[in-house]
Design a protein around this motif. Structure first.
Motif, PDB file in Angstrom:
ATOM      1  N   THR A  16      14.842 -21.735  -6.755  1.00  0.00           N
ATOM      2  CA  THR A  16      14.990 -20.515  -5.958  1.00  0.00           C
ATOM      3  C   THR A  16      14.706 -20.798  -4.490  1.00  0.00           C
ATOM      4  O   THR A  16      13.690 -21.410  -4.152  1.00  0.00           O
ATOM      5  N   LEU A  18      14.300 -18.949  -0.741  1.00  0.00           N
ATOM      6  CA  LEU A  18      14.129 -17.763   0.096  1.00  0.00           C
ATOM      7  C   LEU A  18      14.567 -18.142   1.504  1.00  0.00           C
ATOM      8  O   LEU A  18      14.002 -19.056   2.110  1.00  0.00           O
ATOM      9  N   HIS A  40      19.326 -20.439  -6.838  1.00  0.00           N
ATOM     10  CA  HIS A  40      19.152 -18.995  -6.894  1.00  0.00           C
ATOM     11  C   HIS A  40      18.733 -18.568  -5.482  1.00  0.00           C
ATOM     12  O   HIS A  40      17.883 -19.221  -4.864  1.00  0.00           O
ATOM     13  N   ILE A  42      17.536 -15.761  -2.382  1.00  0.00           N
ATOM     14  CA  ILE A  42      16.986 -14.513  -1.867  1.00  0.00           C
ATOM     15  C   ILE A  42      17.217 -14.533  -0.357  1.00  0.00           C
ATOM     16  O   ILE A  42      16.637 -15.369   0.352  1.00  0.00           O
ATOM     17  N   HIS A  71      19.739 -12.143  -4.693  1.00  0.00           N
ATOM     18  CA  HIS A  71      18.980 -10.950  -4.321  1.00  0.00           C
ATOM     19  C   HIS A  71      18.853 -10.926  -2.796  1.00  0.00           C
ATOM     20  O   HIS A  71      18.899 -11.969  -2.143  1.00  0.00           O
ATOM     21  N   TYR A  72      18.712  -9.744  -2.232  1.00  0.00           N
ATOM     22  CA  TYR A  72      18.421  -9.674  -0.800  1.00  0.00           C
ATOM     23  C   TYR A  72      17.284  -8.694  -0.547  1.00  0.00           C
ATOM     24  O   TYR A  72      17.046  -7.766  -1.327  1.00  0.00           O
ATOM     25  N   ILE A  73      16.577  -8.932   0.564  1.00  0.00           N
ATOM     26  CA  ILE A  73      15.453  -8.091   0.960  1.00  0.00           C
ATOM     27  C   ILE A  73      15.636  -7.728   2.423  1.00  0.00           C
ATOM     28  O   ILE A  73      15.751  -8.613   3.284  1.00  0.00           O
ATOM     29  N   GLU A  89       7.788  -9.313  -2.929  1.00  0.00           N
ATOM     30  CA  GLU A  89       9.003  -8.889  -3.616  1.00  0.00           C
ATOM     31  C   GLU A  89       9.780 -10.090  -4.151  1.00  0.00           C
ATOM     32  O   GLU A  89      10.336 -10.052  -5.258  1.00  0.00           O
ATOM     33  N   ALA A  90       9.806 -11.153  -3.368  1.00  0.00           N
ATOM     34  CA  ALA A  90      10.496 -12.369  -3.805  1.00  0.00           C
ATOM     35  C   ALA A  90       9.836 -12.958  -5.045  1.00  0.00           C
ATOM     36  O   ALA A  90      10.512 -13.388  -5.988  1.00  0.00           O
ATOM     37  N   TRP A  93      10.663 -10.774  -8.087  1.00  0.00           N
ATOM     38  CA  TRP A  93      12.050 -10.982  -8.525  1.00  0.00           C
ATOM     39  C   TRP A  93      12.212 -12.339  -9.197  1.00  0.00           C
ATOM     40  O   TRP A  93      13.015 -12.507 -10.108  1.00  0.00           O
ATOM     41  N   ASN A  94      11.420 -13.329  -8.738  1.00  0.00           N
ATOM     42  CA  ASN A  94      11.512 -14.696  -9.248  1.00  0.00           C
ATOM     43  C   ASN A  94      10.574 -14.915 -10.438  1.00  0.00           C
ATOM     44  O   ASN A  94      10.035 -16.001 -10.628  1.00  0.00           O
TER      45      ASN A  94
END
Length: 341
Positions: A16, A18, A40, A42, A71-73, A89-90, A93-94
């Protein structure tokens, strides 16, 4: 560091990432390249509409469309509390894990003559281009190394974690018109040099025969820096609105890259295991001329290149200074155009 770098040192398939500043410009292209390598993703930025578009673009490049997650934030990275929120939040989600790769790419330049800039602009440039990365580095490293649920001494070894920071070639040398922007990017270079040195403490603790009260992380932490130059993007168009003519003169012969060309250079540098990755040949020359005590990626190349670059700079710097002096002599005193807001 070493004489040769072999193999991919930035394996991200199934891991993942970010990425801040991922909604447009080089960040949007970085997201697509990471997706194509199986990560993956973010994405973090302020504008939800741009994030939605960038995420769709990244998905269209997915290596494994059926298994990769996206995913986006929406967040303002200039705020410390927003960095706390976005990382939380990351992690949620992860599946409760801090992303294995965190890349702080958010930034923008407002080039202009220094005394014409407002104090508000100077603060905003530092907030976004330095603090936006520094906040996230502080919080990410702390969670990697000292999580709420402590590691155990018998934890199974894991692949390295990577913290990547996008700086700029202006971190290597000061130029007329970039006194508003350059100091923040130079501060990032200094921060990353220190962090690269500091994480060795924790990486070394993994290999200690002495069992301390706190178990070390079961992985190494690696720090990387990216140094883009001129990128043909909406950001450049915005910069040119405030850029002084003498700055345009200094940059007229600079190589310009597309967003994807710069992103590809950055990712390839990470895959080689580089600590410092300029995205074009001019940035590489500037890097070699300014290495000083910064870590070396290739001992032979960097030592010889630094010697050669120091000779080149004997001619390049006077040329740059002559252009600025010559502009003043030809055009006279610049009309004072201070920012009004």
């Amino acid at each position: 560091m070493g004489f040769l770098n072999r193999g991919n040192k930035f394996e991200i398939d199934g891991r993942t990432v970010l990425l801040t500043g991922g909604s447009y410009g080089m960040g949007r292209s970085i997201a697509a390249l990471l997706s194509a390598r199986g990560a993956h993703l973010i994405l973090v930025a302020r504008d939800p509409q741009k994030l939605h578009s960038a995420l769709a673009f990244a998905k269209s490049h997915a290596k494994n469309p059926s298994t990769q997650r996206f995913h986006y934030i929406s967040a303002d990275v200039t705020s410390e509390s927003e960095n706390t929120r976005l990382l939380a939040e990351a992690v949620a989600w992860n599946n409760g894990r801090v992303p294995e790769i965190v890349w702080t790419n958010a930034g923008s330049a407002s080039p202009m003559l220094y005394i014409e800039s407002s104090i508000e602009t100077l603060r905003k440039q530092m907030d976004l281009n330095y603090w936006g990365a520094a906040y996230l580095a502080h919080k990410t490293l702390k969670q990697w190394l000292y999580p709420e649920t402590p590691y155990t001494h018998d934890a199974k070894p894991e692949a390295p974690r990577h913290f990547v920071v996008t700086s700029s070639v202006v971190a290597f040398t000061g130029l007329a018109g970039y006194a508003t922007y350059g100091p923040a990017k130079t501060a990032l270079r200094a921060l990353c040099d220190a962090l690269q040195h500091e994480v060795l403490l924790y990486n070394g603790a993994r290999r200690s025969g002495k069992k301390s009260a706190t178990a070390p992380a079961p992985f190494d932490v690696k720090i990387h820096t990216i140094y883009p130059g001129t990128i043909k993007s909406p950001g450049l168009e915005q910069e040119n609105l405030t850029k002084h003519p003498v700055t345009h003169l200094l940059e007229e012969s600079d190589p310009a890259q597309t967003e994807m060309e710069a992103a590809l250079s950055a990712v390839r540098g990470l895959e080689r295991g580089n600590y410092m990755t300029p995205t074009n040949w001019l940035g590489e020359l500037m890097r070699l001329g300014c290495l000083g005590g910064s870590p070396k990626d290739n001992l032979v190349k960097d030592m010889l290149g630094q010697w050669l670059a120091s000779i080149v700079w004997l001619f390049v710097r006077p040329d740059l200074e002559g252009k600025v002096w010559g502009w003043g002599k030809k055009e006279g005193m610049p009309d004072f155009k201070p920012q009004t807001k």
